[in-house]
Scaffold this active site. Structure first.
Site, mmCIF file in Angstrom:
data_model
loop_
_atom_site.group_PDB
_atom_site.id
_atom_site.type_symbol
_atom_site.label_atom_id
_atom_site.label_comp_id
_atom_site.label_asym_id
_atom_site.label_seq_id
_atom_site.Cartn_x
_atom_site.Cartn_y
_atom_site.Cartn_z
ATOM 1 N N GLU A 43 42.114 43.935 41.063
ATOM 2 C CA GLU A 43 40.814 43.704 40.402
ATOM 3 C C GLU A 43 40.952 43.289 38.952
ATOM 4 O O GLU A 43 40.209 42.431 38.469
ATOM 5 C CB GLU A 43 39.951 44.973 40.505
ATOM 6 C CG GLU A 43 39.306 45.190 41.861
ATOM 7 C CD GLU A 43 40.267 45.716 42.913
ATOM 8 O OE1 GLU A 43 39.889 45.743 44.100
ATOM 9 O OE2 GLU A 43 41.405 46.095 42.534
ATOM 10 N N HIS A 112 34.612 55.984 47.232
ATOM 11 C CA HIS A 112 33.842 54.837 47.710
ATOM 12 C C HIS A 112 32.341 55.076 47.578
ATOM 13 O O HIS A 112 31.541 54.348 48.171
ATOM 14 C CB HIS A 112 34.190 54.540 49.174
ATOM 15 C CG HIS A 112 35.555 53.949 49.372
ATOM 16 N ND1 HIS A 112 36.690 54.661 49.118
ATOM 17 C CD2 HIS A 112 35.957 52.723 49.794
ATOM 18 C CE1 HIS A 112 37.748 53.902 49.385
ATOM 19 N NE2 HIS A 112 37.329 52.720 49.797
#
Length: 307
Positions: A43, A112
């Site tokens: 990322e 998550h």
């Protein structure tokens, strides 16, 4: 992307797989592998690449497969994306859209189930919006792509299955405007993203009990639409904030501070804020539900404020 050849998408599995939630399904075949770019699981690298691409004239859409993963790119989003227009003396604009699924899903576990709006709200130079319906998801996305500012678009992992008839003709939603969901007279309920639906569920019970709540989807998390919010408070004189964000340092805390600073004289009761609990989101479904605001809590809060 058809309208503007400078628009491109990058992220993990956005290409031939079509995105983890199929948001970019079919785009790689239509626009090619360079405009719909599959990236490594890195990322920080591809977010930095997107910022650099924006500096040189492209309009990238950077997808975090899950918004929690973008914490790995916090430096690129804050120090680069948010500040380069200023630190370059205005030589560069950063027309980047950063988007992806976030929020508490169905037993996705703590890592998550992140809500990153509280992390990014203090970064100078960033705009933040949260979509909640198919209509405003499309309208806000188009506005974000066309903006010269870096915009973080928060999508909720549990709202991808919503269906709604949207216009065939061109439309764009304003990035700085809240949406009046339900006009009312007794209390102003401010919410966004998935909590909009918990509030609407609670509203049915409240109406049956004789209450008339005004419901506003704030949509713009930074900056707040204080014009719409203020007009509602001047009418109802009571405020309930409902969010999925964490209670400490969340969007609700900032919104409450802004209301007290600007509309204190119009309040007839303390501002109440219902937020998620300050704990890692449990995996167990029953415990997960306990950490997030539920409709009965909203009903009880309104009854308490309207006494």
């Amino acid at each position: 992307m058809e309208r503007d050849p400078r628009v491109c998408i990058m992220g993990e599995d956005v290409g031939h797989y079509g995105g983890s939630y199929k948001v970019s399904k079919g785009m790689a075949e239509k626009y090619g592998d360079l405009r719909v770019l599959d990236t490594p699981i890195a990322e920080n690298s591809f977010t930095g690449m997107g910022v650099g691409a924006a500096m040189t004239g492209l309009r990238p859409i950077i997808e975090g497969m899950n918004m929690g993963f973008l914490l790995l790119a916090f430096n690129q989003i804050s120090n680069n994306c948010g500040m380069l227009h200023y630190t370059s003396g205005g030589q560069f604009t950063i027309p980047v859209v950063i988007r992806g699924p976030g929020g508490v899903g169905r037993q996705l576990g703590a890592e998550h189930s992140q809500r990153l709006e509280s992390y990014f709200q203090s970064v100078p130079g960033l705009q933040m919006v949260a979509c909640s319906t198919p209509y405003n998801a499309k309208g806000l996305m188009k506005a974000a792509i066309r903006s010269e500012n870096p915009v973080i678009l928060f999508e909720h992992v549990l709202l991808y299955n919503l269906k709604e008839k949207i216009p065939d003709e061109e439309y764009v939603c304003c990035l700085e405007e809240a949406e009046m969901v339900r006009p009312g007279a007794d209390i102003t309920i401010l919410t966004y993203s998935r909590m909009r639906y918990h509030v609407m569920q609670a509203a049915k019970t409240l109406v049956n009990k004789g209450y008339d709540p005004e419901i506003i989807d704030i949509r713009s998390l930074k900056p707040f639409d204080l014009h719409t919010i203020g007009n509602s408070i001047k009418k109802t004189h009571r405020v309930l904030i409902v969010e999925e964000c964490m209670r400490t340092g969340g969007i609700g805390a900032s919104l409450r501070a802004a209301i007290i600073e600007n509309f204190w004289d119009y309040l007839d009761a303390p501002i109440m804020c219902l937020s998620s609990q300050d704990v890692p989101t449990p995996y167990a479904g029953t415990l997960e539900d306990w950490t997030v605001v539920q409709p009965p809590q909203i009903v009880s809060a309104v009854e308490q404020l309207c006494q």
